[in-house]
Structure formats: C-alpha cells, structure tokens
Design a protein around this motif. Structure first.
Motif, mmCIF file in Angstrom:
data_model
loop_
_atom_site.group_PDB
_atom_site.id
_atom_site.type_symbol
_atom_site.label_atom_id
_atom_site.label_comp_id
_atom_site.label_asym_id
_atom_site.label_seq_id
_atom_site.Cartn_x
_atom_site.Cartn_y
_atom_site.Cartn_z
ATOM 1 N N PHE A 35 0.838 -1.203 0.000
ATOM 2 C CA PHE A 35 0.000 0.000 0.000
ATOM 3 C C PHE A 35 0.871 1.250 0.000
ATOM 4 C CE2 PHE A 35 -2.618 3.309 1.865
ATOM 5 C CZ PHE A 35 -3.804 3.144 1.184
ATOM 6 N N MET A 36 1.906 1.229 0.830
ATOM 7 C CA MET A 36 2.764 2.410 0.912
ATOM 8 C C MET A 36 3.505 2.647 -0.390
ATOM 9 S SD MET A 36 4.765 2.950 4.371
ATOM 10 C CE MET A 36 3.983 3.655 5.794
ATOM 11 N N PHE A 37 3.899 1.563 -1.046
ATOM 12 C CA PHE A 37 4.590 1.744 -2.320
ATOM 13 C C PHE A 37 3.649 2.407 -3.320
ATOM 14 C CE2 PHE A 37 6.045 0.208 -6.505
ATOM 15 C CZ PHE A 37 7.310 0.775 -6.484
ATOM 16 N N GLY A 38 2.397 1.972 -3.311
ATOM 17 C CA GLY A 38 1.431 2.602 -4.196
ATOM 18 C C GLY A 38 1.188 4.058 -3.831
ATOM 19 N N PHE A 39 1.135 4.355 -2.547
ATOM 20 C CA PHE A 39 0.784 5.712 -2.130
ATOM 21 C C PHE A 39 1.974 6.660 -2.237
ATOM 22 C CE2 PHE A 39 -0.234 8.855 1.364
ATOM 23 C CZ PHE A 39 -1.210 9.515 0.648
ATOM 24 N N LEU A 40 3.154 6.225 -1.754
ATOM 25 C CA LEU A 40 4.268 7.185 -1.715
ATOM 26 C C LEU A 40 4.996 7.326 -3.056
ATOM 27 C CD1 LEU A 40 5.461 6.478 1.939
ATOM 28 C CD2 LEU A 40 3.972 8.299 1.139
ATOM 29 N N PRO A 41 5.752 6.307 -3.507
ATOM 30 C CA PRO A 41 6.467 6.558 -4.779
ATOM 31 C C PRO A 41 5.555 6.637 -5.992
ATOM 32 C CG PRO A 41 7.407 4.679 -3.618
ATOM 33 C CD PRO A 41 6.131 5.006 -2.936
ATOM 34 N N LEU A 42 4.462 5.884 -6.012
ATOM 35 C CA LEU A 42 3.675 5.850 -7.247
ATOM 36 C C LEU A 42 2.573 6.901 -7.289
ATOM 37 C CD1 LEU A 42 3.237 2.113 -8.244
ATOM 38 C CD2 LEU A 42 4.924 3.760 -8.975
ATOM 39 N N TRP A 43 2.167 7.440 -6.177
ATOM 40 C CA TRP A 43 1.099 8.442 -6.239
ATOM 41 C C TRP A 43 1.626 9.822 -5.847
ATOM 42 C CZ3 TRP A 43 -3.265 8.769 -8.733
ATOM 43 C CH2 TRP A 43 -4.197 9.736 -8.390
ATOM 44 N N VAL A 44 2.070 9.960 -4.592
ATOM 45 C CA VAL A 44 2.519 11.279 -4.131
ATOM 46 C C VAL A 44 3.743 11.759 -4.932
ATOM 47 C CG1 VAL A 44 3.430 12.554 -2.161
ATOM 48 C CG2 VAL A 44 1.557 10.969 -1.843
#
Ligand code: HEM
Lengths: 257, 458
Positions: B303-312
């Motif tokens: 989830f964090m990979f999706g939220f931090l590097p890939l979204w934010v």
C-alpha cells in the motif's frame, strides 16, 4: 439567580434544548441522546477512539471541510452565474468588488485541503488495519467518497472559466475519448456499429456525454455547475451519513480485540 | 538571468521562515535540556560529554543570526549572500531526470523501511524536519524554483509533502513501538489508557477545538494567498504545458508511458477497484485496530509503495518537474519552451521485424497487401504484434499460476483461488507502471503491443 441560570430556566430555552445544561454526569449522558446534532455520537467511547495520535482526526476534519465547502459554496452561488458571458466576470467581481471577499479563497483552499485530508484519512485507516472485518463495507463506502471528493474538486475547477480552468478540464476529460468501446479514439469502438455506421463518434462518445459537446463549452459549464453544486454534494452527503452510521454499527472506531 | 534572483519581499519573507525555525528550535532546546541527554564528542575534540541541548542551542543561535540577517539585509537583495550555492543548484539540475527521480524516491522508500528503527527516534525526525525546511528556504532564493513552488495552487502540494512525511513517520514510530511490545508480550500502545470516557466533554470539546483551528487556518491562508485567476478562457490559446488539476497529475504522468486508454481510463478504474477489493483480499486477521508493521509487512509495503512513490511522488514530478511539452526540468531550471528532448522510442514489433535479422529475411514489418480485406488485415496485425500479444497474455495469465506455485505458494494456499487471482492481477497491474518505465528508460520501448489501427497500444 445568575443571568445564565435565568436564561436556561426560561420556557423558550427549555423548549429548544430538551435537557438541563450538561454539568453533571447524568446530563452529559442525556445531552448526547436528546440533541439532534450530538446523537451522531455515542454516549461514551473508548479513549483510543478519540486519541489524536490514533485517528489523526482526519475523517473528522474531512467532514468539517465538507461543511465549510457547503457554506462558502452557497455564498459563492449568490454571486456566480454559470454562463460564458458572466462566469469569469462574476469571479472577477468577487475578488474586486465584494466586501470581505475571501469566500472564494476559503472555498478553493478548503477544497485542496479536503483532497489531502481524505487521502490521509484513508492512509490512517489502512495503517491501523481498520478495514478488516467487520468494517470492510465501510472501507468501500470510503473509496466511493474518495472518488466523489476528487470529482467535486474537478468539476469545481472549471467554474472560474479562466485559462487554468478550461485547459485543466480539457486535459482531464480528453482521457474519456480513449475509453475502450465508448470513446471515439478508444480501442474497440469500431465494434459498436450498425450497418457500417459507427455508433461512437466524437458527437456521441463518453467524452461528449461528460462535456455536453465536442469541446469544453457552455454546455460543459452548465453540466459541471450542476454536478458540482447539486448532484455530487447530494450523493456525498448521503454516503457520509451511511459512512457514519456504519462506523457506529460496526462497533465504533477500531481497536485491538 | 531570467528574472530577478531576489527581491526585498522574498528576503523578508524568508526571514519569517527562519524566525519560525528559531522558535521551533528554542522549544526543542528546552525539551532537550529537560531530557538531560548527552552526546559524546569524537576523540579529536577530547571525547567530552556535552548535553545535546547545547548543540541545539548553538544551532538555534545560528538560525537567529540568519533570521536577523534576512530582516536587516532585505533592502539590498542583489548583494544578499545567503542563497542556495550555484554548485548545488547546477548539480541538482544536472542530476535531475525522470530516471533518477524515480530511483531516488523508490530508494528512499526502501531505506525508510529498512532503517525504520533509526528513523523513528525523536531527534532524527526533528533533524530531518529541520533539514527539509532549511533546504526549502534556501531553494526559495532561486528564481525558477519560486516560480513553480510559489504558485498559489502549488502551495498545498508543498504542505502535503511535509504532512504526509510527518504522518508516515508517526506511523513507523507507533508501529515499531508496538512491534517491540508484541515481541515482549506486553500490552499494545492502544490497550493502555483505553477506558471508556464520556463523549461530552472529551470528544465534543476536541472537535470544537479542531474546528476552530481548521477555520482559523483557512481564514489565514485565504488572507495570505489569493485564489488564482488567469486570463479569461480562450479555446484557441493552448497553454504550454497544459496540466490537469494537481491531484490528477500522477495519472497525467502515466501518459508518458501508457496510451490514454490505459493511463486515463483502465488504470484509474483498476486503482479504484483495487482499493475497494483490499478488505476482501487481505486474509491476515492480525493488525486490526492498532499500528504494527511486522504483523502485516506485505500489506503495508504494497500500500505504501502505491501511495508514496507511485502516487505522491508522481504528483510532485508532474507538478514541479514537468514543464513545456511535458519535458522534464530540474527544480532550479528555467522552463524553456524550446528545450529539445530526443524521442526515438521503438515498438517491440519494430525491434522484432526491423532491428533484427528478420528484417533481411522478411523485409520489415509485415503489412497487409493493398486491397486486403478486414480479416486478412487483422491477420497481418496479429503476425506483426504476435510476440507482444503473447508476452502480455503471459504476463496476466501465466504469471499468476507460476507465482502461486512458487514465491507466493503460502499466500495461495491460505487465500484460495479466487482471492489469489484477484490479488495477483492487481499486483501485476500495479507493477506494470514501473515495468513500463524501466523498459522505456533502458531500451526506449514505446509499445509492447502497437496496433494504432484500432487505438490499441500497450
Ligand atoms: C468525504 C470523505 C470521508 C469522510 C467525511 C469520512 C469521515 C470519517 C469519520 C469522521 C470517521 C471516524 C473516525 C476517523 O475520523 O478516523 C471515519 C471512519 C472510517 N472511514 Fe472515513 N471518511 C471519508 C472517506 C473515507 C475513505 C476515502 C475511506 C477509505 C477508503 C474511509 C474509510 C473509513 C473507515 C474504514 C472508517 C472506520 C475506521 C475505524 O473504525 O477505525 N473513509 N470516516
């Protein structure tokens, strides 16, 4: 008898608030049960459910921002006409002529803030594993709220009708042209044809439905205005009600078993 | 060069930022003094023990001098010396490109998870906060940086960076603490002080204070920054770059790697479906209602990979680093409309039929002869793109069973067929973005399957 007591004992006051002031334990319980606005809450909660470092208060702030947006939005609607002739000029007038004119600022910054707080709320719900049973469905409701929050922001972006607005919406809605099957530049749109006539053209595809035209124009402004001011807020308000209802029915804010 | 480097206004404003830093660090010094922590100097300096408060006090004093320098030196901005050194600016501009950006954000993400124990110490968090604030303040002395970051609409994004950073830090702090407690069999953080309290006053007043603070914040923000209003809309004057609203810039960035039907329609839908599916595919019963990392590593990392590097991070990239023609610009670089970037991307089918020995055997891409029927044309297209089609089909249909039998065997057994397939497909979709990026950067891959005839490019 002090003035405060006098007021609180008057017939008018008592007719509005159906209980004595919440000064003692008994009345603090009663106030939660008899007041319309407070009955959203339970009477008592576990300490953790209201701990800032646990919930980050992000769901609450998102809700409050939604209310702020509703109030400032209504104020803006008093001044704003969604037509090509007036939209831009009304926004100009809001800035230059209207007294204490920071409603537009608060509305815009509040919208940005709301997008950020929704993300953070989702982030915390994920990180505390609060979507796990029995709260699965409330997470789904949440995702819908997330989408609608973004759509609210997106539809509002067009309304000032300046360069920033129409090009951002143009870029954003150009995607719809490429919708598989339903966009006139999307893969597979050729399948939908009758006797050699394409059903999906630039005057009938997904983008056309979104914009009410082949490009961002007056119909788009009208469409987005209604979506932004009426349609989406109604859906969001309904979903928020369900969301809060479920928070309580699912046993309150999550906590270790 | 392209504008005035510094103005009185900016220098004065920065003075305020440093003053805020002074106040923050003064408070921190007091806190540190009370904690009586000591810090051992290296041998060279005699190895003496110094209270950490001393170091913070010295740092605060320096900040105070810097702030004063800004307030007194503001009248002469041209000669102002406290700016971001040119060497650093040039170096950062030189190093900045999509590849290094993505590598850096992913690298930081991995480091953060590996060194979470070190990261969650209070003074490390404080140090990082200070470093990032000073870096931002120094960067503000650069004209081009100010042009982008100072746009009223972009201010929330800068704020978001700090806020997301803070909450991620807070999560790790609590998770690490809880993980230790679990190992030692002690009650969780959330189980301490968890008695029942009355909503009135405990919650109601918290809410009231929260509302007052948020309202005050919005009013101040509204007074300080005017909502942007550009020229009246004109359907003939296309701005360059044309950007979607900031929260969609992650999606717009994907357009570099995928066609609109994927980046704009399919991937966003998958993201949403994927989010909604999370509660139904996460079979892990642990970690419900408290912060933990060790008990749900896979879920949190994904989830964090999706939220931090890939979204934010993608939003940051799209907002601050993409300029005219969607070219990449360093944070201190002038947005030159004429910047040229060579684009010679190649389709997989061209690699196969044109840039290989097959070229001399078959004479390039298979093309249907003139006058061929629709069916025959389709046949040629399948021949041309066959390799790509097979690869894509294998990616989505052959890979999940292979994963189920090997790396993710334990997952598969616990999740059952349907759940696992959904999880695997969502994960593959998520991975498709980094994969496409790496292919683009390494071998200039344009499309794996390129069927422009039917707008079907992958
Ligand atoms: C307009 C948007 C939203 C509003 C106003 C809202 C409001 C709230 C509020 C006030 C709470 C109580 C606890 C708290 O403040 O954390 C809550 C809980 C919750 N929200 Fe939301 N929310 C929104 C969007 C979302 C989203 C995007 C998600 C997830 C995708 C989500 C999932 C949940 C869940 C699962 C809970 C229960 C958490 C628990 O029991 O710990 N909500 N929401």
């Amino acid at each position: 008898m002090s003035v405060g007591d006098y007021i609180r004992n008057s017939q008018i006051w008592k007719s509005i608030f159906r209980h004595p002031a919440p000064y003692d334990r008994r009345n603090r319980v009663i106030v939660m049960l008899t007041n319309f606005f407070l009955h959203l809450h339970p009477v008592n909660v576990r300490q953790q459910g209201i701990s800032l470092s646990y919930t980050w208060c992000m769901g609450g702030i998102t809700f409050f921002l939604f209310l702020v947006e509703t109030i400032t939005g209504v104020l803006l609607m008093f001044y704003y006409r969604p037509t090509l002739e007036w939209a831009f000029n009304d926004i100009l007038a809001l800035r230059d002529v209207v007294t204490l004119g920071i409603m537009r600022e608060i509305h815009r910054w509040g919208a940005h803030a709301m997008v950020i707080t929704v993300w953070l709320h989702m982030y915390r719900v994920f990180l505390t594993g609060s979507y796990k049973p029995p709260r699965e469905f409330n997470w789904v409701v949440g995702v819908l709220l997330l989408v609608l929050t973004l759509l609210l922001s997106f539809t509002g972006y067009l309304l000032p009708w300046d360069q920033l607005a129409i090009w951002a919406i143009t870029v954003g809605s150009n995607m719809a042209r490429a919708t598989p099957f339903l966009g006139h530049e999307g893969p597979g749109y050729q399948i939908l044809n009758i006797g050699g006539y394409d059903l999906i053209t630039n005057a009938s595809d997904a983008r056309f439905i979104l914009l009410g035209g082949r490009f961002v124009g007056e119909e788009t402004l009208n469409r987005f205005y209604i979506l932004h001011c009426v349609a989406i807020p109604l859906v969001v308000a309904t979903l928020i009600a369900i969301h809060f209802w479920r928070v309580r029915k699912d046993g309150g804010i999550s906590q270790p078993l | 060069m392209h504008g005035k480097e510094l103005t009185e206004h900016v220098v004065f404003g920065l003075g305020w930022i440093y003053l805020i830093l002074v106040v923050m660090n003064a408070a921190w010094t007091v806190r540190s003094y009370k904690s009586r922590r000591h810090f051992e100097l290296p041998e060279v300096f005699g190895g003496a023990e110094v209270p950490t408060a001393g170091i913070w006090a010295a740092y605060t004093a320096i900040l105070m001098m810097i702030a004063t320098a800004h307030f007194t030196g503001a009248s002469n901005p041209d000669d102002f010396l406290l700016t971001m050194p040119d060497v650093i600016r040039n170096w950062i501009n030189l190093m900045a490109n999509p590849v290094s950006f993505f590598a850096a954000s992913t690298g930081l993400f991995c480091l953060m998870i590996m060194f979470r124990r070190w990261l969650v110490q209070d003074h490390i968090g404080w140090l990082l906060l200070n470093a990032s604030l000073v870096f931002t303040a120094l960067s503000m002395t650069d004209y081009d940086f100010r042009q982008i970051v100072g746009k009223p609409d972009n201010v929330p994004i800068v704020a978001m960076l700090f806020i997301v950073g803070f909450f991620t830090w807070l999560y790790f702090k609590k998770a690490v603490e809880n993980d230790d407690r679990i190992d030692q069999g002690r009650p969780l953080l959330e189980q301490e002080n968890n008695e029942k309290v009355l909503v009135w006053p405990d919650l109601v007043y918290t809410e009231l204070i929260c509302m007052v603070v948020v309202t005050a914040g919005l009013v101040l923000w509204g007074i300080a920054l005017q909502a942007p209003l550009e020229e009246p809309a004109s359907s003939v004057k296309t701005p360059n770059p044309s950007k979607a609203p900031w929260y969609f810039l992650g999606l717009q960035e994907m357009l570099v790697y995928f066609d609109p039907w994927l980046a704009g329609v399919v991937l966003p839908s998958i993201i949403l479906v994927g989010l909604m599916a999370i509660p139904y595919i996460d079979f892990n019963k642990l970690g419900n209602g408290y912060y933990t990392f060790n008990q749900r590593k896979f879920a949190v990392i994904t989830f964090m990979f999706g939220f931090l590097p890939l979204w934010v991070a993608m939003i940051i990239l799209g907002t601050f680093l993409r300029g005219p023609n969607w070219n990449f610009f360093g944070i201190y670089e002038f947005w030159d409309v004429h910047k040229l970037e060579a684009l010679n991307n190649v389709n997989l089918s061209e690699y196969l039929w044109v840039y290989s020995p097959l070229n001399s055997m078959f004479g390039g891409l298979p093309t249907a002869p003139a006058g061929a029927g629709a069916l025959e044309g389709a046949g040629y297209i399948f021949l041309r793109e066959g390799l790509g089609i097979v690869l894509v089909l294998m990616y989505f249909f052959a890979l999940p069973p292979i994963l189920a039998g090997t790396v993710f065997r334990r997952f598969y057994l616990r999740m059952g067929f349907l759940r696992f397939m959904v999880l695997a497909n969502l994960a593959l979709w998520m991975a498709s973005l980094p994969i496409k990026m790496v292919l683009r950067w390494s071998v200039n891959m344009k499309y794996i399957v390129a069927i422009p005839e039917y707008f079907f490019n992958i």
